[in-house]
Design a protein around this motif. Structure first.
Motif, PDB file in Angstrom:
ATOM      1  N   ASP A   1       0.814  -1.227   0.000  1.00  0.00           N
ATOM      2  CA  ASP A   1       0.000   0.000   0.000  1.00  0.00           C
ATOM      3  C   ASP A   1       0.845   1.273   0.000  1.00  0.00           C
ATOM      4  O   ASP A   1       0.440   2.297   0.561  1.00  0.00           O
ATOM      5  CB  ASP A   1      -0.959   0.015   1.207  1.00  0.00           C
ATOM      6  CG  ASP A   1      -1.948  -1.140   1.181  1.00  0.00           C
ATOM      7  OD1 ASP A   1      -2.324  -1.558   0.064  1.00  0.00           O
ATOM      8  OD2 ASP A   1      -2.333  -1.620   2.264  1.00  0.00           O
ATOM      9  N   GLY A   2       2.022   1.213  -0.616  1.00  0.00           N
ATOM     10  CA  GLY A   2       2.862   2.399  -0.722  1.00  0.00           C
ATOM     11  C   GLY A   2       3.492   2.852   0.573  1.00  0.00           C
ATOM     12  O   GLY A   2       4.114   3.922   0.625  1.00  0.00           O
ATOM     13  N   ASP A   3       3.367   2.061   1.632  1.00  0.00           N
ATOM     14  CA  ASP A   3       3.912   2.422   2.937  1.00  0.00           C
ATOM     15  C   ASP A   3       5.327   1.867   3.043  1.00  0.00           C
ATOM     16  O   ASP A   3       5.532   0.646   3.103  1.00  0.00           O
ATOM     17  CB  ASP A   3       3.029   1.839   4.041  1.00  0.00           C
ATOM     18  CG  ASP A   3       3.480   2.251   5.433  1.00  0.00           C
ATOM     19  OD1 ASP A   3       4.590   2.794   5.573  1.00  0.00           O
ATOM     20  OD2 ASP A   3       2.712   2.029   6.383  1.00  0.00           O
ATOM     21  N   ASP A   4       6.322   2.750   3.078  1.00  0.00           N
ATOM     22  CA  ASP A   4       7.717   2.325   3.049  1.00  0.00           C
ATOM     23  C   ASP A   4       8.083   1.444   4.236  1.00  0.00           C
ATOM     24  O   ASP A   4       9.011   0.633   4.152  1.00  0.00           O
ATOM     25  CB  ASP A   4       8.632   3.552   3.027  1.00  0.00           C
ATOM     26  CG  ASP A   4      10.096   3.178   2.843  1.00  0.00           C
ATOM     27  OD1 ASP A   4      10.437   2.639   1.775  1.00  0.00           O
ATOM     28  OD2 ASP A   4      10.878   3.404   3.784  1.00  0.00           O
TER      29      ASP A   4
END
Length: 376
Positions: free
Chosen positions: A25-28
């Motif tokens: 989900d694009g969460d690094d």
């Protein structure tokens, strides 16, 4: 896979960097562990034996995930590297605490390679300060076999690297720098390679594709390269460039998906350095890319003598060029952390005295105002 001789080891010439692992989900900070496991399995199967992680990657989770992924394999089949996080000055008095935690996170009893992380203008004084005992502690761990090879990474200038090597160079077994065909001149990477070669320190490479910026080019420039090597894609040129540089042993690529991994491994099935014509064309493309955005400062220093605030204008313009070309990033802000507030871009009073003597007719005051605005 191409391998390089390093002391008594054979290292895959391509290493897997763990700063840009696949995420959810694009969460690094949320690494997709299943995909990472698949990538590590493919890398191991196809000959990559060097894996590079760090304390701060992916919000502190990279060491954990890479450690779990590599735990599936016999310890002697891979080489693991991590780093002391000196990019954060609050860590300087915690070297023992952090090192012990890193061993625990990675699930290993020793690190094959361990680095002073990100030697630069901001932290060089702290790294050299004996009160923190960083060098003493890490060399002790090497004597105890918990570090097999000790080195450093650097985003700082050649001068900063020289200070570090003057103090610790006799104990450094490898040096990791940002090196690619664009930064050969842009960040003076050529001079940094020459410095490491002078000290007989093997070169480790980070940012071979400059965060992906060198993975694609304009149609016109792509055609220039295809005319020379029809079989090579654009990213492969970055690796062929590095295969041409004396002293380079390890090239780290932060591959974030399976396709990038496959393509890079395919490139490293062979060693094909650039010839003189190919090198000339590639570096001319670099000059063209830099010329489009860069202010043409030649560092003549005429401006400095006319600045009422005594600003180091050539150095500030160099950082301005880095920041604008990259579209932000950490290098310029990091370097400016070592510059007093009264010598920062925002200290420019806009008197234009510098512009009156600039041979390149650069609108310096406008650049300083823009730079200060970008830095917030």
């Amino acid at each position: 896979m191409v391998y390089r001789d390093y002391q008594d080891l054979k290292l895959s010439a391509l290493g897997m960097g763990a700063m840009h692992l696949p995420v959810t989900d694009g969460d690094d900070a949320r690494i997709d562990e299943e995909k990472t496991m698949e990538m590590v399995a493919y890398a191991m199967e196809h000959g990559i034996n060097y894996y590079d992680t760090a304390w701060g990657y992916h919000g502190g989770n990279s060491e954990l995930v890479i450690g779990r992924a590599l735990s599936c394999y016999p310890r002697e089949t891979y080489y693991l590297a991590t780093k002391f996080p000196g990019y954060d000055l609050s860590n300087m008095d915690k070297v023992e605490e952090i090192f012990e935690k890193q061993l625990e996170k990675c699930g290993v009893e020793y690190f094959d390679f361990y680095l002073f992380h990100n030697v630069c203008e901001m932290n060089i004084d702290a790294y050299l300060d004996p009160k923190y005992g960083i060098f003493e502690y890490l060399t002790e761990q090497k004597r105890n076999g918990r570090i097999r090879h000790l080195g450093f990474s650097a985003h700082g200038s050649r001068e900063i690297m020289e200070r570090f090597l003057k103090a610790y160079g006799s104990q450094m077994e490898f040096g990791q720098i940002q090196l690619n065909w664009l930064d050969w001149s842009f960040q003076d990477a050529k001079a940094k390679v020459e410095l490491l070669n002078e000290h007989h320190i093997p070169v480790w490479v980070m940012e071979p594709l400059r965060g992906g910026r060198l993975a694609s080019l304009s149609e016109e420039n792509t055609k220039k390269l295809q005319e020379l090597r029809p079989e090579e894609n654009v990213p492969a040129w970055a690796f062929r460039f590095l295969q041409s540089i004396s002293g380079v042993i390890m090239v780290l690529s932060g591959m974030s998906d399976h396709e990038q991994l496959r393509e890079n491994i395919r490139t490293y099935e062979t060693n094909q350095p650039l010839n003189e014509e190919e090198m000339t064309v590639l570096l001319s493309i670099a000059d063209e890319l830099l010329g489009r955005k860069n202010l043409p400062c030649t560092a003549c220093h005429y401006c400095v003598g006319h600045c009422p605030k005594g600003l180091d204008i050539p150095e500030l313009l160099k950082l301005y060029n880095e920041h604008t070309f990259t579209g932000g990033g950490f290098i310029a802000p990091m370097a400016l952390m070592a510059v007093p507030e009264e010598k920062q871009p925002g200290a420019c009073v806009g008197c234009r005295s510098c512009e009156a003597v600039c041979p390149q007719q650069i609108k310096i005051s406008e650049a300083m105002k823009e730079f200060a605005g970008m830095l917030g």
